[in-house]
Design a protein around this motif. Structure first.
Motif, PDB file in Angstrom:
ATOM      1  N   ALA A  78      42.454  46.057 -28.004  1.00  0.00           N
ATOM      2  CA  ALA A  78      43.600  46.962 -28.096  1.00  0.00           C
ATOM      3  C   ALA A  78      44.637  46.649 -27.025  1.00  0.00           C
ATOM      4  CB  ALA A  78      43.135  48.404 -27.965  1.00  0.00           C
ATOM      5  N   GLU A  79      44.211  46.134 -25.884  1.00  0.00           N
ATOM      6  CA  GLU A  79      45.123  45.854 -24.774  1.00  0.00           C
ATOM      7  C   GLU A  79      45.884  44.546 -24.941  1.00  0.00           C
ATOM      8  OE1 GLU A  79      42.484  45.934 -21.476  1.00  0.00           O
ATOM      9  OE2 GLU A  79      42.223  48.098 -21.591  1.00  0.00           O
ATOM     10  N   GLU A  80      45.320  43.596 -25.633  1.00  0.00           N
ATOM     11  CA  GLU A  80      45.939  42.272 -25.710  1.00  0.00           C
ATOM     12  C   GLU A  80      47.374  42.291 -26.247  1.00  0.00           C
ATOM     13  OE1 GLU A  80      45.157  39.411 -24.261  1.00  0.00           O
ATOM     14  OE2 GLU A  80      43.566  40.623 -23.415  1.00  0.00           O
ATOM     15  N   PRO A  81      47.671  43.017 -27.334  1.00  0.00           N
ATOM     16  CA  PRO A  81      49.068  43.036 -27.791  1.00  0.00           C
ATOM     17  C   PRO A  81      50.025  43.612 -26.752  1.00  0.00           C
ATOM     18  CG  PRO A  81      47.625  43.940 -29.475  1.00  0.00           C
ATOM     19  CD  PRO A  81      46.789  43.739 -28.246  1.00  0.00           C
ATOM     20  N   LEU A  82      49.518  44.505 -25.898  1.00  0.00           N
ATOM     21  CA  LEU A  82      50.363  45.107 -24.880  1.00  0.00           C
ATOM     22  C   LEU A  82      50.668  44.131 -23.749  1.00  0.00           C
ATOM     23  CD1 LEU A  82      48.743  48.638 -24.659  1.00  0.00           C
ATOM     24  CD2 LEU A  82      50.733  47.919 -25.973  1.00  0.00           C
ATOM     25  N   ARG A  83      49.781  43.188 -23.524  1.00  0.00           N
ATOM     26  CA  ARG A  83      49.989  42.226 -22.433  1.00  0.00           C
ATOM     27  C   ARG A  83      51.248  41.387 -22.645  1.00  0.00           C
ATOM     28  NH1 ARG A  83      46.251  42.639 -18.847  1.00  0.00           N
ATOM     29  NH2 ARG A  83      44.213  43.380 -19.412  1.00  0.00           N
ATOM     30  N   ARG A  84      51.589  41.103 -23.883  1.00  0.00           N
ATOM     31  CA  ARG A  84      52.791  40.303 -24.114  1.00  0.00           C
ATOM     32  C   ARG A  84      54.054  41.052 -23.685  1.00  0.00           C
ATOM     33  NH1 ARG A  84      51.571  40.937 -29.954  1.00  0.00           N
ATOM     34  NH2 ARG A  84      52.720  42.770 -30.575  1.00  0.00           N
ATOM     35  N   LEU A  85      53.983  42.386 -23.666  1.00  0.00           N
ATOM     36  CA  LEU A  85      55.125  43.188 -23.231  1.00  0.00           C
ATOM     37  C   LEU A  85      55.416  43.003 -21.748  1.00  0.00           C
ATOM     38  CD1 LEU A  85      54.429  46.541 -25.078  1.00  0.00           C
ATOM     39  CD2 LEU A  85      55.869  44.662 -25.814  1.00  0.00           C
ATOM     40  N   LEU A  86      54.463  42.493 -20.995  1.00  0.00           N
ATOM     41  CA  LEU A  86      54.659  42.272 -19.564  1.00  0.00           C
ATOM     42  C   LEU A  86      55.539  41.060 -19.293  1.00  0.00           C
ATOM     43  CD1 LEU A  86      51.051  42.971 -18.278  1.00  0.00           C
ATOM     44  CD2 LEU A  86      52.978  44.543 -18.411  1.00  0.00           C
ATOM     45  N   ASP A  87      55.672  40.182 -20.271  1.00  0.00           N
ATOM     46  CA  ASP A  87      56.499  38.979 -20.115  1.00  0.00           C
ATOM     47  C   ASP A  87      57.971  39.362 -20.191  1.00  0.00           C
ATOM     48  OD1 ASP A  87      57.772  36.534 -20.242  1.00  0.00           O
ATOM     49  OD2 ASP A  87      56.719  35.841 -22.023  1.00  0.00           O
ATOM     50  N   PRO A  88      58.728  39.129 -19.108  1.00  0.00           N
ATOM     51  CA  PRO A  88      60.154  39.491 -19.125  1.00  0.00           C
ATOM     52  C   PRO A  88      60.952  38.769 -20.211  1.00  0.00           C
ATOM     53  CG  PRO A  88      59.450  38.854 -16.916  1.00  0.00           C
ATOM     54  CD  PRO A  88      58.309  38.588 -17.838  1.00  0.00           C
ATOM     55  N   ALA A  89      60.458  37.635 -20.681  1.00  0.00           N
ATOM     56  CA  ALA A  89      61.159  36.892 -21.734  1.00  0.00           C
ATOM     57  C   ALA A  89      60.901  37.491 -23.119  1.00  0.00           C
ATOM     58  CB  ALA A  89      60.726  35.425 -21.722  1.00  0.00           C
ATOM     59  N   TYR A  90      59.896  38.345 -23.225  1.00  0.00           N
ATOM     60  CA  TYR A  90      59.556  38.950 -24.511  1.00  0.00           C
ATOM     61  C   TYR A  90      60.425  40.183 -24.723  1.00  0.00           C
ATOM     62  CZ  TYR A  90      56.785  40.816 -28.347  1.00  0.00           C
ATOM     63  OH  TYR A  90      56.376  41.289 -29.567  1.00  0.00           O
ATOM     64  N   PRO A  91      61.217  40.208 -25.773  1.00  0.00           N
ATOM     65  CA  PRO A  91      62.073  41.388 -26.000  1.00  0.00           C
ATOM     66  C   PRO A  91      61.238  42.565 -26.524  1.00  0.00           C
ATOM     67  CG  PRO A  91      62.348  39.802 -27.783  1.00  0.00           C
ATOM     68  CD  PRO A  91      61.415  39.174 -26.778  1.00  0.00           C
ATOM     69  N   LEU A  92      61.510  43.738 -25.971  1.00  0.00           N
ATOM     70  CA  LEU A  92      60.808  44.932 -26.439  1.00  0.00           C
ATOM     71  C   LEU A  92      61.352  45.325 -27.801  1.00  0.00           C
ATOM     72  CD1 LEU A  92      60.710  47.230 -23.283  1.00  0.00           C
ATOM     73  CD2 LEU A  92      58.940  45.715 -24.144  1.00  0.00           C
ATOM     74  N   CYS A  93      60.459  45.586 -28.735  1.00  0.00           N
ATOM     75  CA  CYS A  93      60.902  46.099 -30.029  1.00  0.00           C
ATOM     76  C   CYS A  93      60.297  47.489 -30.218  1.00  0.00           C
ATOM     77  CB  CYS A  93      60.523  45.157 -31.167  1.00  0.00           C
ATOM     78  SG  CYS A  93      58.795  45.149 -31.607  1.00  0.00           S
ATOM     79  N   ARG A  94      60.869  48.234 -31.104  1.00  0.00           N
ATOM     80  CA  ARG A  94      60.493  49.631 -31.335  1.00  0.00           C
ATOM     81  C   ARG A  94      58.994  49.795 -31.603  1.00  0.00           C
ATOM     82  NH1 ARG A  94      62.993  54.301 -32.604  1.00  0.00           N
ATOM     83  NH2 ARG A  94      61.945  55.682 -34.056  1.00  0.00           N
ATOM     84  N   ASP A  95      58.438  48.966 -32.474  1.00  0.00           N
ATOM     85  CA  ASP A  95      57.022  49.098 -32.817  1.00  0.00           C
ATOM     86  C   ASP A  95      56.117  48.800 -31.623  1.00  0.00           C
ATOM     87  OD1 ASP A  95      57.522  49.905 -35.405  1.00  0.00           O
ATOM     88  OD2 ASP A  95      57.410  47.877 -36.223  1.00  0.00           O
ATOM     89  N   ASP A  96      56.508  47.812 -30.805  1.00  0.00           N
ATOM     90  CA  ASP A  96      55.720  47.504 -29.610  1.00  0.00           C
ATOM     91  C   ASP A  96      55.728  48.681 -28.639  1.00  0.00           C
ATOM     92  OD1 ASP A  96      55.054  44.938 -30.459  1.00  0.00           O
ATOM     93  OD2 ASP A  96      56.759  44.014 -29.440  1.00  0.00           O
ATOM     94  N   VAL A  97      56.889  49.275 -28.449  1.00  0.00           N
ATOM     95  CA  VAL A  97      57.004  50.410 -27.528  1.00  0.00           C
ATOM     96  C   VAL A  97      56.206  51.598 -28.059  1.00  0.00           C
ATOM     97  CG1 VAL A  97      58.592  52.054 -26.463  1.00  0.00           C
ATOM     98  CG2 VAL A  97      59.205  49.638 -26.570  1.00  0.00           C
ATOM     99  N   LYS A  98      56.283  51.853 -29.368  1.00  0.00           N
ATOM    100  CA  LYS A  98      55.504  52.947 -29.964  1.00  0.00           C
ATOM    101  C   LYS A  98      54.013  52.722 -29.755  1.00  0.00           C
ATOM    102  CE  LYS A  98      56.435  53.990 -34.197  1.00  0.00           C
ATOM    103  NZ  LYS A  98      56.899  53.976 -35.587  1.00  0.00           N
ATOM    104  N   SER A  99      53.554  51.503 -29.969  1.00  0.00           N
ATOM    105  CA  SER A  99      52.134  51.190 -29.767  1.00  0.00           C
ATOM    106  C   SER A  99      51.733  51.389 -28.313  1.00  0.00           C
ATOM    107  CB  SER A  99      51.839  49.752 -30.177  1.00  0.00           C
ATOM    108  OG  SER A  99      52.043  49.580 -31.550  1.00  0.00           O
ATOM    109  N   ALA A 100      52.583  50.926 -27.412  1.00  0.00           N
ATOM    110  CA  ALA A 100      52.278  51.058 -25.987  1.00  0.00           C
ATOM    111  C   ALA A 100      52.250  52.524 -25.565  1.00  0.00           C
ATOM    112  CB  ALA A 100      53.301  50.280 -25.162  1.00  0.00           C
ATOM    113  N   LEU A 101      53.199  53.314 -26.040  1.00  0.00           N
ATOM    114  CA  LEU A 101      53.210  54.740 -25.698  1.00  0.00           C
ATOM    115  C   LEU A 101      51.962  55.436 -26.247  1.00  0.00           C
ATOM    116  CD1 LEU A 101      56.968  55.698 -26.219  1.00  0.00           C
ATOM    117  CD2 LEU A 101      55.765  55.337 -24.051  1.00  0.00           C
TER     118      LEU A 101
END
Length: 97
Positions: free
Chosen positions: A10-33
């Protein structure tokens, strides 16, 4: 599946959000929240050890990101940096290989 394996998965998809080059998208933020909400509700040790100012700062960041989603606004650089810092603290450190 063992709980610790499910948690790592469950944590692995969230790890990519830590990369400053990875743009945050709505679905990623919803999953992280959703992930953060569950961890806090479960009494995650990563959060139970925080002092009050840190906890309040994380709450403000969480609430800001949720409001941005509700209002369909894009996060600013400051919002994104805050969100990534919060995730960095919440996600367990990956063991060295």
């Amino acid at each position: 599946m063992k709980p610790e394996i499910a948690s790592l998965t469950a944590e692995e998809p969230l790890r990519r959000l830590l990369d400053p080059a990875y743009p945050l998208c709505r679905d990623d933020v919803k999953s992280a929240l959703g992930f953060i909400k569950k961890k806090v509700a479960d009494g995650a040790p990563e959060w139970s050890g925080l002092d009050r100012p840190q906890l309040l700062a994380h709450f403000v960041c969480f609430a800001d990101m949720a409001l941005l989603l509700i209002n369909r606004h894009n996060p600013s650089d400051k919002d994104t940096a805050c969100f990534r810092a919060m995730l960095r603290e919440l996600l367990p450190k990956k063991p060295p290989i």
